[in-house]
Design a protein around this motif. Structure first.
Motif, PDB file in Angstrom:
ATOM      1  N   GLU A 131       0.996  -1.165   0.013  1.00 29.61           N
ATOM      2  CA  GLU A 131       0.069   0.146  -0.104  1.00 29.61           C
ATOM      3  C   GLU A 131       0.979   1.301   0.037  1.00 29.61           C
ATOM      4  O   GLU A 131       0.605   2.308  -0.797  1.00 29.61           O
ATOM      5  N   VAL A 155      -9.719   5.241  -0.288  1.00 23.40           N
ATOM      6  CA  VAL A 155      -9.338   5.354   1.027  1.00 23.40           C
ATOM      7  C   VAL A 155      -9.261   6.961   1.316  1.00 23.40           C
ATOM      8  O   VAL A 155      -9.514   7.683   0.414  1.00 23.40           O
ATOM      9  N   THR A 159      -5.267   8.967   5.051  1.00 24.09           N
ATOM     10  CA  THR A 159      -4.786   7.791   4.888  1.00 24.09           C
ATOM     11  C   THR A 159      -3.700   7.598   3.932  1.00 24.09           C
ATOM     12  O   THR A 159      -2.613   7.192   4.009  1.00 24.09           O
ATOM     13  N   SER A 162      -0.700   9.505   5.396  1.00 25.75           N
ATOM     14  CA  SER A 162      -0.163   8.752   6.424  1.00 25.75           C
ATOM     15  C   SER A 162       0.806   7.665   5.617  1.00 25.75           C
ATOM     16  O   SER A 162       2.057   7.530   6.064  1.00 25.75           O
ATOM     17  N   ARG A 163       0.022   6.876   4.461  1.00 27.19           N
ATOM     18  CA  ARG A 163       1.121   5.903   3.874  1.00 27.19           C
ATOM     19  C   ARG A 163       2.265   6.678   3.145  1.00 27.19           C
ATOM     20  O   ARG A 163       3.346   5.987   3.279  1.00 27.19           O
TER      21      ARG A 163
END
Length: 186
Positions: A131, A155, A159, A162-163
């Motif tokens: 991811e 998403v 998110t 953050s990824r």
């Protein structure tokens, strides 16, 4: 009243129509070729294997052609990338059920300059979680916005952020020779 046609293309409207048709066909062909090359590039970045990427691209195009009635509108590239990503996730799930043998990474002390740096970056990308790697590649290589990446992966935008932050921290740590401060929590 009989229809009289001009001899040997004497009508300039016919000539213009004949000149426009090949140009439109070339433009459409170039557009399709560019989209196919982009999907192929994305598949190779996701899989790290040319043969698997070619199979993935073929499966993506087959699925897109079968379900073209489901395409509501918008960007075709995003739709194709979503199909590609979902097929890759399915492929990785099926591979996870089988035992995997990890290849040994070659550590060549003689490598210097861009060759060594390239290998370090490839090693860092290979150790990323799927991811995080997908988000990093979409934002950094493809130049997509956070919102576009969030829509593709389904998403929230937080998110994606953050990824991306975790992926950047991991790549930086691997390149600098240390371990990533972030760990994977299940």
């Amino acid at each position: 009243m009989p229809l009289i046609l001009p001899q040997d293309g004497a009508d300039p409207r016919v000539k213009r129509a004949q000149d426009v048709r090949p140009a439109a066909e070339k433009t459409t062909a170039n557009w399709r070729r560019a989209r196919l090359e982009k999907i192929n590039h994305d598949a190779r970045a996701l899989t790290h294997n040319a043969d698997v990427a070619d199979d993935l691209v073929q499966d993506t195009l087959v699925r897109a052609l079968r379900s073209d009635r489901l395409f509501i509108g918008g960007d075709v590239s995003s739709w194709l990338y979503t199909i590609l990503t979902n097929l890759n996730k399915n492929r990785r799930r099926s591979l996870a059920r089988r035992p995997q043998f990890a290849p040994l990474l070659e550590n060549n002390p003689d490598a210097s300059g861009t060759e060594g740096e390239s290998r370090d970056i490839a090693k860092a990308l290979a150790t990323l979680v799927e991811e995080q790697r997908a988000v990093l590649l979409l934002v950094m290589l493809e130049g997509l916005s956070y919102r576009e990446v969030a829509d593709i992966h389904g998403v929230p935008i937080g998110t994606v952020m953050s990824r991306l932050a975790r992926a950047r921290a991991h790549v930086k740590a691997v390149i600098e020779g240390g371990r990533s401060e972030l760990r994977r929590v299940k």
